[in-house]
Design an enzyme around this catalytic site. Sequence first.
Site, mmCIF file in Angstrom:
data_model
loop_
_atom_site.group_PDB
_atom_site.id
_atom_site.type_symbol
_atom_site.label_atom_id
_atom_site.label_comp_id
_atom_site.label_asym_id
_atom_site.label_seq_id
_atom_site.Cartn_x
_atom_site.Cartn_y
_atom_site.Cartn_z
ATOM 1 N N GLY A 1 36.671 39.639 24.714
ATOM 2 C CA GLY A 1 35.241 39.676 25.014
ATOM 3 C C GLY A 1 34.421 40.062 23.809
ATOM 4 N N GLU B 1 42.583 44.540 32.414
ATOM 5 C CA GLU B 1 42.912 45.972 32.446
ATOM 6 C C GLU B 1 44.222 46.213 33.199
ATOM 7 O OE1 GLU B 1 41.387 48.520 30.841
ATOM 8 O OE2 GLU B 1 40.123 47.018 29.918
ATOM 9 N N THR C 1 44.988 41.856 24.052
ATOM 10 C CA THR C 1 45.751 40.761 24.657
ATOM 11 C C THR C 1 46.038 39.638 23.670
ATOM 12 O OG1 THR C 1 44.809 41.229 26.827
ATOM 13 C CG2 THR C 1 45.714 39.038 26.505
ATOM 14 N N THR D 1 43.129 40.770 37.254
ATOM 15 C CA THR D 1 44.003 40.486 36.112
ATOM 16 C C THR D 1 43.746 41.404 34.928
ATOM 17 O OG1 THR D 1 44.174 38.172 36.799
ATOM 18 C CG2 THR D 1 44.776 38.692 34.526
ATOM 19 N N GLN E 1 33.412 37.787 65.031
ATOM 20 C CA GLN E 1 32.661 38.163 63.824
ATOM 21 C C GLN E 1 32.832 39.646 63.524
ATOM 22 O OE1 GLN E 1 31.466 35.822 62.076
ATOM 23 N NE2 GLN E 1 29.616 36.368 60.963
ATOM 24 N N ASP F 1 47.398 43.488 35.062
ATOM 25 C CA ASP F 1 47.609 42.621 36.218
ATOM 26 C C ASP F 1 47.972 43.480 37.431
ATOM 27 O OD1 ASP F 1 48.427 39.760 37.299
ATOM 28 O OD2 ASP F 1 50.028 41.160 37.838
#
Length: 682
Positions: free
Chosen positions: A215, A465, A176, A463, A374, A467
């Site tokens: 990362g 891997e 990216t 987002t 619920q 969008d």
Amino acid sequence: MQSDDESQTLSRRILRLSLHLSPIPRSLSDPEQNLQMLTCAARAKLNVNTASLSDYMRGKHRDIQERIFDYFNSRPQLQTPVEISKDDHRELCMRQLVGLVREAGIRPFRYVIEDPSKYFAILEAVGGIDMSLGIKMGVQYSLWGGSVINLGTKKHKDKYFDGIDNLDYPGCFAMTELHHGSNVQGLQTAATFDPITDEFIIDTPNDGAIKWWIGNAAVHGKFATVFARLLLPTYDSKGVSDMGVHAFIVPIRDMKTHKTLPGIEIHDCGHKIGLNGVDNGALRFRSVRIPRDNLLNRFGDVSRDGKYTSSLPSVNKRFAATLGELVGGRVGLAYSSVSVLKLSATIAIRYSLLRQQFGPPNQPEVSILDYQSQQHKLMPMLASTYAFHFATVYLVEKYSEMKKSHDDELVADVHALSAGLKAYVTSYTAKALSTCREACGGHGYAAVNRFGSLRNDHDIFQTFEGDNTVLLQQVAADLLKQYKQKFKGGTFAVTWNYLRESMNTYLSQPNPVTARWEGEDHLRNPKFQLDAFRYRTSRLLQSVAVRLRKHSKSLGGFGAWNRCLNHILTLAESHIESVILAKFIESVQSCPDPSSKAALKLVCDLYALDRIWKDIGTYRNVDYVAPNKAKAIHKLSEYLSFQVRNIARELVDAFDLPDHVTRAPIAMQSSAYSEYTQYVGF
């Protein structure tokens, strides 16, 4: 003495209260009869063998997951506290990964190629400990390691495998860029071959080409797989020939000193909404030289004299092959997202069973899960969790088969299926996390009960891997390609087989008789449910194709696509829902234990009818479902929610998430409130 009118009025009031707690799909014309049936329904709870259901769900890699859970449970120093700074979280996350690999002896990298299903099982368990740890492990082994193994050749595996495996070579996946994320073919980082020195020169030509959100880059990484345009000198007026995006191994820090290497600039992307245990960084390259052998050359190579060779004939073919080998990241995200959904559903449902609020006068308060509202929030979500589990297990099986066979049709099938499931499941889970928090009221807002961290950590799954909006367009494009091929006599890929008959069976005029059938046996028939899902997909596919053809005449291909984009996204989602239901039905039918099979059938019916009801307008608009049938679907889906509520505890227990994994005090299987009060100091 009460009059008959007063007695009837009282009966109706009792009925309304009872229906709020326990809906039934019957006529309301006879209150006495309905109350009788309500009592019978309440007694008709399924007996679920939780151990058998759990065995069926957990599969063959249960042992290695339990090893991981036990390892971290025995080491409090490696458990992530509720409050922790960004820098401390990053260091803890690295210690967790090192401990897992070197002390616990779990070696995920070996399974990336040999046994992907085991790798994803490890990823699921690790993500349950700390989602940051799961992502950091994925960066190291699936992205950095996977790119070396999948895009490189034997020389790369021989040189790097052991170092990646034992964490001596921590690395990054630098795809990216600041200006380009989803459009990988638009990347601008350049790798120019220098035939004099036999090297590639890696350059960041402008600020928009800075590698971003990488990362492992900010603190721990020593290498990066850098995606860049391969440029070869041509010695003519053109100067260079652009061979398209390729991957290169680029050392970024010194192996001994850990200092940043010359020509490389690294900055920290800073504090994020979530996943702060992952050290995301930005990379700029200034004439960084790497050996020619650092080109990951499985799909394209450069010789010593600068000649380019490839087994694939075009830039587009090479690009598709490259991205096809990296599809494991999407498979892992879809699979991991389901594990997050299991965790959040477990916390919310266990608390909803525990928490009591209000009730009839002078009687004990009732569990909040007894309230229809619920149940409406949580039971279809629980059904979806089971549906997604079986769909992603199927995806992992197809991916594992693809890695062994390298069959071209299977590669294309897995590419589209992983894109669709990743997009659909992660979007659903993101919304479900907020629903779970709200369902737990104020206590859901306490950080210790985990909804905040789960929601923030998972949010980016939508987002990275790919969008989700872009991935759904890939699914739709593949469907349209299959649709076009049908008229040319082409074959359909495995996952889209049902479209063979779609232009005939599914697009014929709805039968006015079956459109009115409202019996429970009919509505709970898998054939009716699957036909309804596929009918909707087929109509959407046909209408999208017609609209695109119409608008392309005046707007061109791109303009027509944009004009129809919302329609296109709906088509992709509808198709993925059809695949999910088909796999759920198959899994129900394959279940060997009768009690588990009955429970799964109930849950599957709720999933199918709830999805049909949520899009009932589509079915009504084309008279596929008559008004009386629509009403019956709504009533039955509410009743099934009530029945699923009766076995909700067993269904979440079958996920087999021990207290030291859920870690939310309000989700403890016993003494939840005492755990919670102790946490705040009582």
